[in-house]
Design a protein around this motif. Sequence first.
Motif, PDB file in Angstrom:
ATOM      1  N   GLU A 259       0.851  -1.187   0.000  1.00  0.00           N
ATOM      2  CA  GLU A 259       0.000   0.000   0.000  1.00  0.00           C
ATOM      3  C   GLU A 259       0.893   1.245   0.000  1.00  0.00           C
ATOM      4  O   GLU A 259       1.248   1.758  -1.029  1.00  0.00           O
ATOM      5  CB  GLU A 259      -0.921  -0.021   1.221  1.00  0.00           C
ATOM      6  N   GLU A 260       1.276   1.716   1.181  1.00  0.00           N
ATOM      7  CA  GLU A 260       2.203   2.839   1.300  1.00  0.00           C
ATOM      8  C   GLU A 260       2.850   2.801   2.671  1.00  0.00           C
ATOM      9  O   GLU A 260       2.500   1.963   3.511  1.00  0.00           O
ATOM     10  CB  GLU A 260       1.488   4.172   1.076  1.00  0.00           C
ATOM     11  N   ALA A 261       3.787   3.713   2.906  1.00  0.00           N
ATOM     12  CA  ALA A 261       4.395   3.826   4.225  1.00  0.00           C
ATOM     13  C   ALA A 261       3.527   4.758   5.073  1.00  0.00           C
ATOM     14  O   ALA A 261       2.473   5.214   4.638  1.00  0.00           O
ATOM     15  CB  ALA A 261       5.821   4.343   4.104  1.00  0.00           C
ATOM     16  N   SER A 262       3.966   5.067   6.276  1.00  0.00           N
ATOM     17  CA  SER A 262       3.143   5.866   7.187  1.00  0.00           C
ATOM     18  C   SER A 262       2.832   7.248   6.645  1.00  0.00           C
ATOM     19  O   SER A 262       1.756   7.794   6.882  1.00  0.00           O
ATOM     20  CB  SER A 262       3.848   6.001   8.540  1.00  0.00           C
ATOM     21  N   SER A 263       3.789   7.841   5.928  1.00  0.00           N
ATOM     22  CA  SER A 263       3.601   9.217   5.463  1.00  0.00           C
ATOM     23  C   SER A 263       4.074   9.439   4.033  1.00  0.00           C
ATOM     24  O   SER A 263       4.305  10.575   3.631  1.00  0.00           O
ATOM     25  CB  SER A 263       4.366  10.168   6.392  1.00  0.00           C
ATOM     26  N   CYS A 264       4.204   8.357   3.260  1.00  0.00           N
ATOM     27  CA  CYS A 264       4.721   8.518   1.904  1.00  0.00           C
ATOM     28  C   CYS A 264       4.357   7.327   1.021  1.00  0.00           C
ATOM     29  O   CYS A 264       4.071   6.239   1.511  1.00  0.00           O
ATOM     30  CB  CYS A 264       6.240   8.714   1.917  1.00  0.00           C
ATOM     31  N   ASN A 265       4.379   7.577  -0.289  1.00  0.00           N
ATOM     32  CA  ASN A 265       4.132   6.525  -1.276  1.00  0.00           C
ATOM     33  C   ASN A 265       5.400   5.721  -1.515  1.00  0.00           C
ATOM     34  O   ASN A 265       6.505   6.166  -1.195  1.00  0.00           O
ATOM     35  CB  ASN A 265       3.640   7.138  -2.589  1.00  0.00           C
ATOM     36  N   VAL A 266       5.253   4.530  -2.124  1.00  0.00           N
ATOM     37  CA  VAL A 266       6.393   3.646  -2.333  1.00  0.00           C
ATOM     38  C   VAL A 266       6.503   3.247  -3.798  1.00  0.00           C
ATOM     39  O   VAL A 266       5.488   3.084  -4.492  1.00  0.00           O
ATOM     40  CB  VAL A 266       6.293   2.388  -1.431  1.00  0.00           C
ATOM     41  N   PHE A 267       7.744   3.116  -4.286  1.00  0.00           N
ATOM     42  CA  PHE A 267       8.037   2.697  -5.657  1.00  0.00           C
ATOM     43  C   PHE A 267       9.014   1.524  -5.624  1.00  0.00           C
ATOM     44  O   PHE A 267       9.918   1.485  -4.776  1.00  0.00           O
ATOM     45  CB  PHE A 267       8.662   3.844  -6.455  1.00  0.00           C
ATOM     46  N   VAL A 268       8.854   0.602  -6.556  1.00  0.00           N
ATOM     47  CA  VAL A 268       9.724  -0.573  -6.666  1.00  0.00           C
ATOM     48  C   VAL A 268      10.359  -0.567  -8.059  1.00  0.00           C
ATOM     49  O   VAL A 268       9.653  -0.467  -9.066  1.00  0.00           O
ATOM     50  CB  VAL A 268       8.930  -1.872  -6.456  1.00  0.00           C
ATOM     51  N   VAL A 269      11.698  -0.675  -8.103  1.00  0.00           N
ATOM     52  CA  VAL A 269      12.430  -0.608  -9.369  1.00  0.00           C
ATOM     53  C   VAL A 269      13.007  -1.971  -9.724  1.00  0.00           C
ATOM     54  O   VAL A 269      13.669  -2.609  -8.898  1.00  0.00           O
ATOM     55  CB  VAL A 269      13.579   0.431  -9.286  1.00  0.00           C
ATOM     56  N   LYS A 270      12.765  -2.400 -10.962  1.00  0.00           N
ATOM     57  CA  LYS A 270      13.371  -3.617 -11.511  1.00  0.00           C
ATOM     58  C   LYS A 270      13.787  -3.322 -12.938  1.00  0.00           C
ATOM     59  O   LYS A 270      12.939  -3.176 -13.823  1.00  0.00           O
ATOM     60  CB  LYS A 270      12.383  -4.787 -11.465  1.00  0.00           C
ATOM     61  N   GLY A 271      15.098  -3.203 -13.160  1.00  0.00           N
ATOM     62  CA  GLY A 271      15.582  -2.851 -14.486  1.00  0.00           C
ATOM     63  C   GLY A 271      15.126  -1.448 -14.857  1.00  0.00           C
ATOM     64  O   GLY A 271      15.317  -0.491 -14.108  1.00  0.00           O
ATOM     65  N   ARG A 272      14.455  -1.331 -16.018  1.00  0.00           N
ATOM     66  CA  ARG A 272      13.954  -0.037 -16.482  1.00  0.00           C
ATOM     67  C   ARG A 272      12.474   0.149 -16.159  1.00  0.00           C
ATOM     68  O   ARG A 272      11.834   1.074 -16.658  1.00  0.00           O
ATOM     69  CB  ARG A 272      14.159   0.084 -17.996  1.00  0.00           C
ATOM     70  N   GLU A 312       7.383  -9.137  -4.647  1.00  0.00           N
ATOM     71  CA  GLU A 312       8.238  -8.470  -5.637  1.00  0.00           C
ATOM     72  C   GLU A 312       9.379  -7.705  -4.970  1.00  0.00           C
ATOM     73  O   GLU A 312      10.384  -7.376  -5.617  1.00  0.00           O
ATOM     74  CB  GLU A 312       7.412  -7.524  -6.516  1.00  0.00           C
ATOM     75  N   LEU A 313       9.222  -7.397  -3.691  1.00  0.00           N
ATOM     76  CA  LEU A 313      10.299  -6.716  -2.968  1.00  0.00           C
ATOM     77  C   LEU A 313      11.555  -7.569  -2.893  1.00  0.00           C
ATOM     78  O   LEU A 313      12.672  -7.059  -2.869  1.00  0.00           O
ATOM     79  CB  LEU A 313       9.852  -6.368  -1.542  1.00  0.00           C
ATOM     80  N   MET A 314      11.356  -8.902  -2.859  1.00  0.00           N
ATOM     81  CA  MET A 314      12.496  -9.803  -2.698  1.00  0.00           C
ATOM     82  C   MET A 314      13.415  -9.792  -3.912  1.00  0.00           C
ATOM     83  O   MET A 314      14.596 -10.112  -3.817  1.00  0.00           O
ATOM     84  CB  MET A 314      11.997 -11.235  -2.458  1.00  0.00           C
ATOM     85  N   ASP A 315      12.867  -9.385  -5.078  1.00  0.00           N
ATOM     86  CA  ASP A 315      13.635  -9.450  -6.319  1.00  0.00           C
ATOM     87  C   ASP A 315      13.904  -8.066  -6.912  1.00  0.00           C
ATOM     88  O   ASP A 315      14.401  -7.949  -8.021  1.00  0.00           O
ATOM     89  CB  ASP A 315      12.869 -10.323  -7.329  1.00  0.00           C
ATOM     90  N   ALA A 316      13.570  -7.018  -6.181  1.00  0.00           N
ATOM     91  CA  ALA A 316      13.712  -5.661  -6.704  1.00  0.00           C
ATOM     92  C   ALA A 316      15.159  -5.184  -6.677  1.00  0.00           C
ATOM     93  O   ALA A 316      15.967  -5.633  -5.859  1.00  0.00           O
ATOM     94  CB  ALA A 316      12.835  -4.710  -5.903  1.00  0.00           C
ATOM     95  N   ASP A 317      15.488  -4.287  -7.608  1.00  0.00           N
ATOM     96  CA  ASP A 317      16.809  -3.656  -7.611  1.00  0.00           C
ATOM     97  C   ASP A 317      16.852  -2.497  -6.613  1.00  0.00           C
ATOM     98  O   ASP A 317      17.825  -2.327  -5.882  1.00  0.00           O
ATOM     99  CB  ASP A 317      17.139  -3.128  -9.006  1.00  0.00           C
TER     100      ASP A 317
END
Length: 377
Positions: A259-272, A312-317
């Motif tokens: 979902e999100e953190a306590s006070s901010c949004n979250v992004f996950v990066v994999k490659g491009r 997906e966090l386990m495989d993120a860059d």
Amino acid sequence: MIKTISTLRKSANMFSDEQLQTFSKYNAQAASALREERKKPLYQDAEYADLDWDNLGFGLTPADYMYVMKCSKDGEFTEGELSPYGNIQLSPSAGAIYEGTKAYRNENGKLLLFRPDQNAMRMKIGAERMLMPSPSVDQFVLAVKQTAFANKRWVPPSGKGSLYIRPLLMGSGPILGLGPAPEYTFIVYASPVGNYFKEGTAALNLYVEEEYVRAAPGGAGGVKSITNYAPVLKALSRAKSRGFSDVLYLDSVKKKYLEEASSCNVFVVKGRTISTPATNGTILEGVTRKSVMEIASDLGYKVVEKAVPVDELMDADEVFCTGTAVGVAPVGTITYQDKRTEYETGDESVCQKLRSALVSIQTGVTEDTKGWVTCLN
């Protein structure tokens, strides 16, 4: 008590009707003069406030003025005005939604605002969900501009922080039953701030929360109200006591999607590819989130809004967070079910590239080709 009242009555009888009328007239004139005086903000001539800008944290340091505007139950806001920062009279049965935006100072000393119209529209949408009237976009932006300019000496020097501006909409009229308030008050105040997290610009350490949730489908998770943040306090306090920077929440139904953190949004990066949880009513649609997504697309990244499985966090860059308060913050580690995963950080990271691009626009270092920045002087 009886003797005291009797004494007061005798004292009152010592004045003639003419004296009492003169006294009342004087009181009325004095009160009127005081009201007129409060309408005239005494702007400070100093370029900067007396503050240690090199050690500016993220705490409340009230600037000089705040903006106050009233609204009766007919839904029409009166003309607002600046007044010295201070306490306000408030019904004990008040409720509030709020916004957060910032003013920056560029290298030439000019004051810049970043997309306040987006905050205005978000407050309007949130107010409709909470059955509250809200200022128009123009009223909101004008109030933010006036507040920022009146407090210009509290805007930190370029590169040393920003002036955090807090627009606040509350039901200020008394009500006992369940229903809309009979009166509302809109306030904008400001405080100079540095980095939100104690780590400064260092990478964050997040903890995936599985016991507590912050919002549920059909609720008000997408509204920036105090009711949206109170549920995170217990989990956040527990995580910080264990050495974590913040908590990352999961969906309330299956507890398998970010979902999100306590006070901010979250992004996950994999490659491009950069993925972020879709705004489906349970998370806040951040102004910084929206801006970063557009900048990332301009830089050639594939940006995807979707349901992001926690696996997906386990495989993120990389993982990073965004928000008005936090900016664009890198995540160094995430702990989920006692397993700690580390992520790429540093000057060559995607997070740093996006942060640099965003800050350059916000502070006037690079040309604003998107119409996001408003110069106040």
